[in-house]
Design a protein around this motif. Sequence first.
Motif, PDB file in Angstrom:
ATOM      1  N   ASN A 188       0.825  -1.204   0.000  1.00 21.49           N
ATOM      2  CA  ASN A 188       0.000   0.000   0.000  1.00 21.49           C
ATOM      3  C   ASN A 188       0.862   1.257   0.000  1.00 21.49           C
ATOM      4  N   PRO A 189       0.991   1.971  -1.094  1.00 23.76           N
ATOM      5  CA  PRO A 189       0.249   1.755  -2.332  1.00 23.76           C
ATOM      6  C   PRO A 189       0.813   0.652  -3.236  1.00 23.76           C
ATOM      7  N   ASP A 202       5.256   0.389  -1.192  1.00 26.13           N
ATOM      8  CA  ASP A 202       5.417   0.282   0.256  1.00 26.13           C
ATOM      9  C   ASP A 202       4.951  -1.117   0.650  1.00 26.13           C
TER      10      ASP A 202
END
Length: 376
Positions: A188-189, A202
Amino acid sequence: MKIHEYQARDLLREYNIPVNDYRLVSNAREAREASMAWKQVVVKAQVLAGGRGKAGGVKLANSPKEVEAKAKTILGLEIGGYPVSKILVCDSAQIEREHYLGLILDRSRQGVTLMVTDQGGIDIEELAESNPGAIHKLALRSDIDEAVLDSFLAKSISSKELRRQAISTAKNLYSLFLEKDASLVEINPYALTPSGEMLALDAKMVFDDNALYKHPEIEALRNPEEGSADEAEAKTKGLSFVSLDGDIGCMVNGAGLAMATLDLIKHYGGRAANFLDVGGSSNPQKAVDALEIILRNSRVKAILINIFGGITRCDDIANGLLMARKKLDVDVPLIIRLVGTNEEEGRTILREDGLDAIHDLDDAVKAVIKAGRGIS
Ligand code: GDP
Ligand code: MN
């Protein structure tokens, strides 16, 4: 056990999941040197806490000079109780859309659940509150059926080609999850770039402490600072807390009684997960805060609450425990020993919630050790 983003990225790479290029550094000069080849750079704090973006721990830089300056600023931060001592520099990706892709061990289903949303970037916990319908969930079996996965991913990724990439990533992530005994892995993202690539920008990973003996390569990633942020947070809430390496959580009033409780746990063959003194005050909120911190430790298999009421009133503690049970997901047995001031009132309150209190400390300690071993 949690690991840092850079460690999680290494694992993603090992499992052939595309990530943007990155280097770990520990000072601003190294940050500048390591990122010379990149046009735009993301400078990221490496701490065992989420929400780094919001805390100022993730910054874009457009020149080596800027990288150095941002790195310096970030190295001076403290995020979620952790001082920043390491930073990651990444070759910044252009983002067209931010997705989220995650796997979680779902205890209520006793299986792994895949979660996706096209509203990535922000905290998933936040989205779960504000717009739960935007998070799509799929219960996984031991083998993933590609057709099922494809139509599931179509809920947040409309292009067939992008789904092809996401299918491969989801499958590789699931292999990682199972092979390493994770309890949570999140990308995420999970970003779409203008060139049509789906990239992990991430990653967050948590591993099952009880399975670490099978994975020395994961155990080797352990960060000694884990747990210390809980100690700092406990202090701000007026609790004195020290994390230990056993599996029985303890909440006690008074440091002396807490020490005696740890001794007794050891005497009867158990191992305490922490020392926690709620102090002598009479505030139910303290019981809630204490349980919240104890429950954060995934090693904890049962919790002993040992209250010898003096200034602390047993009815306040009982109310705090009921509040905590409403607010928190208490998924381990609670063994309660309650004696002293307002003991009867306390017991009555607990009984309304179906909880019993034990009078004798030895009995309570024996009961919590048994409960921790899964014997009722
Ligand atoms: P978190 O806040 O701890 O989850 O840290 P993230 O690594 O997720 O970064 C926070 C935000 O920074 C992301 O949601 C992105 O919007 C942005 N970001 C992270 N990496 C990049 C990148 O490579 N390029 C760009 N343009 N933005 C990024
Ligand atoms: Mn993130």
